[in-house]
Scaffold this active site. Sequence first.
Site, short mmCIF file in Angstrom:
data_model
loop_
_atom_site.label_atom_id
_atom_site.label_comp_id
_atom_site.label_asym_id
_atom_site.label_seq_id
_atom_site.Cartn_x
_atom_site.Cartn_y
_atom_site.Cartn_z
N ASP A 30 -17.93 -5.48 2.63
CA ASP A 30 -17.19 -4.63 2.18
C ASP A 30 -17.33 -4.67 4.56
OD1 ASP A 30 -14.25 -4.31 3.64
OD2 ASP A 30 -14.13 -3.21 1.25
N LYS A 89 -8.37 -7.88 8.75
CA LYS A 89 -7.90 -6.68 9.24
C LYS A 89 -8.14 -8.00 10.98
CE LYS A 89 -8.00 -2.44 7.37
NZ LYS A 89 -7.07 -2.25 7.20
N TYR A 95 -14.33 2.94 0.26
CA TYR A 95 -12.75 2.11 -0.72
C TYR A 95 -12.66 0.92 -0.52
CZ TYR A 95 -8.26 0.83 1.04
OH TYR A 95 -6.82 0.08 0.56
N TYR A 152 1.81 4.14 0.99
CA TYR A 152 0.91 5.71 1.19
C TYR A 152 1.92 6.35 1.33
CZ TYR A 152 -2.88 2.25 1.92
OH TYR A 152 -3.41 0.93 1.01
N1 PMP Z 1 -12.08 -3.11 2.53
C1 PMP Z 1 -11.65 -2.12 3.92
C2 PMP Z 1 -12.88 -1.98 3.78
C3 PMP Z 1 -10.21 -1.61 4.42
O1 PMP Z 1 -10.31 -0.74 5.50
C4 PMP Z 1 -9.30 -1.85 3.21
C5 PMP Z 1 -7.77 -2.30 4.27
N2 PMP Z 1 -7.76 -0.77 5.05
C6 PMP Z 1 -9.31 -2.65 2.44
C7 PMP Z 1 -10.61 -3.05 2.26
C8 PMP Z 1 -7.90 -3.29 2.79
O2 PMP Z 1 -7.49 -4.75 2.60
P1 PMP Z 1 -6.14 -4.66 2.57
O3 PMP Z 1 -4.89 -3.83 2.96
O4 PMP Z 1 -6.08 -6.19 3.62
O5 PMP Z 1 -5.68 -5.63 1.18
#
Ligand code: PMP
Length: 444
Positions: A264, A293, A170, A43
């Site tokens: 998600d 995470k 996202y 980013y």
């Molecule tokens: N979904 C959500 C809600 C997230 O916050 C993130 C990462 N910020 C992702 C998917 C993607 O995860 P990764 O960066 O481990 O691919």
Amino acid sequence: MVGHPPPKDQPGFSDQPDWPGQPDWPGQPDWYEAGLQHLWFPYSQMKTAQPPLAIASTHGERLQLADGRSLIDGIASWWTAAHGYNHPHILAAIQKQLQAMPHVMFGGLMHEPAARLAARLAQHLPGDLDRVFFAESGSVSVEVAMKIALQYGINQGRRRHRFLFFRHGYHGDTLGTMAVCDPDEGMHRHFEGMLAQQIMGELPDDPARLTALDDLMSRHADDLAAVIIEPLVQGAGGMRFHRPETLKVVADLCKKHDILLILDEIFTGFGRTGTLFACQQAGIVPDIITLSKALTGGTLPLSAAIARRGIYDAFHSDDPDHALMHGPTYMAHALGCAAANASLDLFQSEDRLGQCAAISRQLADELEPCRHFPGVRDVRILGAIGVVELMRPPNIDKLRQAFIDRGLWIRPLGSVVYLTPALTISPADLSALTEGIRACLKDL
Ligand code: PMP
């Protein structure tokens, strides 16, 4: 030749990294400049971005910089390090597993850490979410969830091929997940028209929007493989919160129109919003849930897409074509699973949800004064997430540096200054973070 820089001794090779100025810190490590010429950071516009900080180690809620300074971490490494860094219980579990077996392919083989973790996740998750597919990153687990939703239809002779997502949503950075991120405000907007065409809805947080979403889902019911949503918090899309009732409406509409629901919980899972999983606050059970995470307490990359029994049943058949053809090389990584089991131990043996509630109260008390600062649009708190939203994006580099000068690691997301600290952070360290935010935002 794209992608192949000339070797070092040929003309055209620049020894100068493309950074605006070299950090000139005493104690800068010898690997720093050499590595900077070869790393591609996330980013970041590499030409203009501030040079990254050199980190030597972590401990508890602290980042130890290579030059000897130490920062209180307000973000817990993209909210993964729920128990703080280097928790001895997680480190011991990883070390023990390392001696036995770091990793083994998961095709045709299985091992205790994955077996125990799958059974424990099934036990902690609501309803009959009990079939666990492990992957390595959040984005890949969302890809897997989407693929399961598509094939669930295919296996039953229904070819539903589209997904409905929400504005400001996202779900990752891979091609499939980019197509279910907000195309206008999200960071993937220049790919518009190049990705799979999915359908964007508005969160049904008022009656008019409920009717609009109901209509949208009714129009596309025959096409929609699933609806995907981040429950209660849209994280990377601006730390926007919605009420459990809104989430419940989405779940009810999915039932009404017979469309699968993917939650998600990569951000919200493992206590961040005050309950172990955010969906528990709405009393709903999705068809598929994604986790990553904080799954390993921020130590190792691991993710999971977990399906309800009825979804899995559509794959369980005598027909080889009904199998899920997916298998990341490092899926169910034994070290990652051992770390995740240790992290779950800590959620059971230590009062993380109580700590989250205390953080929430403290964030509310200490960030609320920001509401009256000029330039502040909103202050909002949910669980261990504290947000101060500004009217317009600040000079991010300047603001970040002001935090660093105060010994704090806080990385604003556009106009959103937020805290997602470790759930174990001490009241004194949390106060240092909120005091830093108040001091730095006062005069913006
Ligand atoms: N979904 C959500 C809600 C997230 O916050 C993130 C990462 N910020 C992702 C998917 C993607 O995860 P990764 O960066 O481990 O691919």
